[in-house]
Design a protein around this motif. Structure first.
Motif, PDB file in Angstrom:
ATOM      1  N   ASN A  18       0.803  -1.211   0.000  1.00 11.31           N
ATOM      2  CA  ASN A  18       0.000   0.000   0.000  1.00 11.31           C
ATOM      3  C   ASN A  18       0.842   1.269   0.000  1.00 11.31           C
ATOM      4  N   LEU A  19       2.153   1.093  -0.106  1.00  8.71           N
ATOM      5  CA  LEU A  19       3.043   2.241  -0.027  1.00  8.71           C
ATOM      6  C   LEU A  19       3.066   2.987  -1.357  1.00  8.71           C
ATOM      7  N   ARG A  20       2.697   4.247  -1.313  1.00 11.41           N
ATOM      8  CA  ARG A  20       2.765   5.073  -2.506  1.00 11.41           C
ATOM      9  C   ARG A  20       4.071   5.844  -2.494  1.00 11.41           C
ATOM     10  N   LYS A  21       4.671   6.018  -3.648  1.00 10.08           N
ATOM     11  CA  LYS A  21       5.967   6.671  -3.718  1.00 10.08           C
ATOM     12  C   LYS A  21       5.872   7.894  -4.610  1.00 10.08           C
ATOM     13  N   LEU A  63      14.913  -4.386 -18.999  1.00  6.36           N
ATOM     14  CA  LEU A  63      14.453  -3.032 -18.726  1.00  6.36           C
ATOM     15  C   LEU A  63      14.135  -2.277 -20.000  1.00  6.36           C
ATOM     16  N   GLY A  64      13.158  -1.380 -19.885  1.00  5.16           N
ATOM     17  CA  GLY A  64      12.751  -0.550 -21.008  1.00  5.16           C
ATOM     18  C   GLY A  64      12.223   0.779 -20.515  1.00  5.16           C
ATOM     19  N   THR A  65      11.693   1.571 -21.425  1.00  4.31           N
ATOM     20  CA  THR A  65      11.167   2.884 -21.088  1.00  4.31           C
ATOM     21  C   THR A  65      10.127   2.770 -19.972  1.00  4.31           C
ATOM     22  N   GLY A  66      10.304   3.592 -18.948  1.00  2.00           N
ATOM     23  CA  GLY A  66       9.381   3.588 -17.819  1.00  2.00           C
ATOM     24  C   GLY A  66       9.898   2.818 -16.619  1.00  2.00           C
ATOM     25  N   ASP A  67      10.997   2.057 -16.786  1.00  3.48           N
ATOM     26  CA  ASP A  67      11.575   1.325 -15.657  1.00  3.48           C
ATOM     27  C   ASP A  67      12.593   2.190 -14.930  1.00  3.48           C
ATOM     28  N   VAL A  68      12.695   2.003 -13.602  1.00  5.67           N
ATOM     29  CA  VAL A  68      13.646   2.762 -12.788  1.00  5.67           C
ATOM     30  C   VAL A  68      14.267   1.848 -11.742  1.00  5.67           C
ATOM     31  N   ALA A  69      15.393   2.324 -11.192  1.00  2.00           N
ATOM     32  CA  ALA A  69      16.028   1.676 -10.044  1.00  2.00           C
ATOM     33  C   ALA A  69      15.943   2.614  -8.849  1.00  2.00           C
ATOM     34  N   THR A  70      15.772   2.024  -7.661  1.00  3.23           N
ATOM     35  CA  THR A  70      15.798   2.785  -6.415  1.00  3.23           C
ATOM     36  C   THR A  70      17.095   2.480  -5.665  1.00  3.23           C
ATOM     37  N   THR A  96       6.535  -1.723  -8.620  1.00  2.00           N
ATOM     38  CA  THR A  96       5.847  -0.679  -7.849  1.00  2.00           C
ATOM     39  C   THR A  96       5.783   0.605  -8.669  1.00  2.00           C
ATOM     40  N   ALA A  97       4.611   1.210  -8.762  1.00  3.74           N
ATOM     41  CA  ALA A  97       4.432   2.451  -9.522  1.00  3.74           C
ATOM     42  C   ALA A  97       4.907   3.642  -8.703  1.00  3.74           C
ATOM     43  N   LEU A  98       5.700   4.514  -9.322  1.00  5.41           N
ATOM     44  CA  LEU A  98       6.194   5.732  -8.694  1.00  5.41           C
ATOM     45  C   LEU A  98       5.754   6.934  -9.524  1.00  5.41           C
ATOM     46  N   THR A 110       4.507   8.435 -14.597  1.00  5.11           N
ATOM     47  CA  THR A 110       4.465   7.249 -13.752  1.00  5.11           C
ATOM     48  C   THR A 110       5.524   6.286 -14.255  1.00  5.11           C
ATOM     49  N   VAL A 111       6.420   5.883 -13.349  1.00  7.54           N
ATOM     50  CA  VAL A 111       7.483   4.951 -13.701  1.00  7.54           C
ATOM     51  C   VAL A 111       7.400   3.750 -12.757  1.00  7.54           C
ATOM     52  N   TYR A 112       8.190   2.708 -13.049  1.00  7.12           N
ATOM     53  CA  TYR A 112       8.027   1.445 -12.323  1.00  7.12           C
ATOM     54  C   TYR A 112       9.375   0.924 -11.832  1.00  7.12           C
ATOM     55  N   LYS A 113       9.414   0.599 -10.548  1.00  7.60           N
ATOM     56  CA  LYS A 113      10.647   0.106  -9.923  1.00  7.60           C
ATOM     57  C   LYS A 113      10.876  -1.346 -10.341  1.00  7.60           C
ATOM     58  N   ASN A 114      11.922  -1.559 -11.131  1.00  4.49           N
ATOM     59  CA  ASN A 114      12.278  -2.914 -11.547  1.00  4.49           C
ATOM     60  C   ASN A 114      13.768  -3.195 -11.413  1.00  4.49           C
ATOM     61  N   ASP A 115      14.464  -2.334 -10.648  1.00  5.44           N
ATOM     62  CA  ASP A 115      15.887  -2.541 -10.435  1.00  5.44           C
ATOM     63  C   ASP A 115      16.295  -1.829  -9.151  1.00  5.44           C
TER      64      ASP A 115
END
Length: 248
Positions: A3-6, A194-201, A212-214, A226-231
């Protein structure tokens, strides 16, 4: 974590592009914290760096900004969440994470962004993997998890990650990742190509669930995506590492 929004904000979007020229640089036994935009240092066995200058990156620019500017309604909603996080975090303890650069080693590669600051460091000691951000460099939090609610400061930018019971807010520098630059891989810690819209935290602060959507906003242009944590990555001097998009 589910439920964590970023919410993350940035003042720079940096890029790495392909065309380059190469020359040998005078011996240095410490890694420079800044270099001209687009510099890539590669250290030899005598720890002398060879510089590859990414000429296209030096003249790169963000394109098609207008189409990505958030609507007035979306920007107001994002600002409301931002102010709520700041209010909820007013009593947070401020924790400083040391900004330390490793000593050069044979085979080490140091990549600098369009602002001349370090984007990422690869070295044989980190056992370069297919992962975009070399998640085995430094200590990653168990998956999935994040640090306790506090305000964490790190890097020379500076960068600030604020954690509350309900939100994670990152403010500071964004870097841009592109597969193949400096030996970068293309597979994220999620196992996804990885592709467009993917991010690392930042792996030592917030190892969120995969996909997770950021919400990411450029404060200088109000580009909102809106980007997505995948790394995950070590990320000494950034709050988010964004897969290359929208730069020519």
């Amino acid at each position: 974590m589910s439920n964590l929004r970023k919410i993350l904000t940035l003042s720079l979007i940096l890029a790495l592009l392909g065309s380059a020229s190469t020359f040998v640089y005078a011996s240095e036994k410490t890694i420079p914290s800044t270099m001209p935009a687009g510099t890539i240092l590669t250290y030899d066995e005598q720890l002398n760096p060879t510089i590859t200058v990414d000429e296209q990156m030096q003249k790169s620019r963000i394109t098609n900004v207008e189409k990505d500017i958030g609507s007035a309604e979306d920007l107001l909603a994002e600002e409301a969440v931002y102010q709520k996080i700041k209010k909820d975090a007013k009593d947070n303890e401020v924790v400083s994470i040391p900004y330390e650069l490793p000593a050069p080693s044979e085979g080490m590669i140091v990549i600098y962004g369009s602002d001349g600051q370090i984007n990422r460091i690869y070295s044989p000691e980190t056992k370069i993997t297919p992962f975009a951000s070399v998640p085995n460099e430094g200590k990653a939090l168990p998956y999935p998890s994040r640090l306790s609610p506090n305000t964490y400061e790190y890097g020379s930018y500076p960068n600030v990650t604020t954690i509350t019971s309900s939100y994670v807010l990152g403010e500071g520098r964004f870097t841009v990742y592109r597969a193949g630059v400096g030996g970068s891989g293309s597979i994220g810690s999620s196992g996804k190509t990885l592709g467009t819209g993917d991010v690392a935290t930042k792996q030592s602060v917030d190892n969120a669930k995969h996909n997770t959507a950021l919400s990411a906003r450029a404060t200088s242009t109000n580009v909102l995506k809106t980007v997505y944590k995948n790394d995950i990555g070590y990320m000494r001097n950034s709050v988010l590492d964004v897969y290359f998009w929208g730069v020519e």
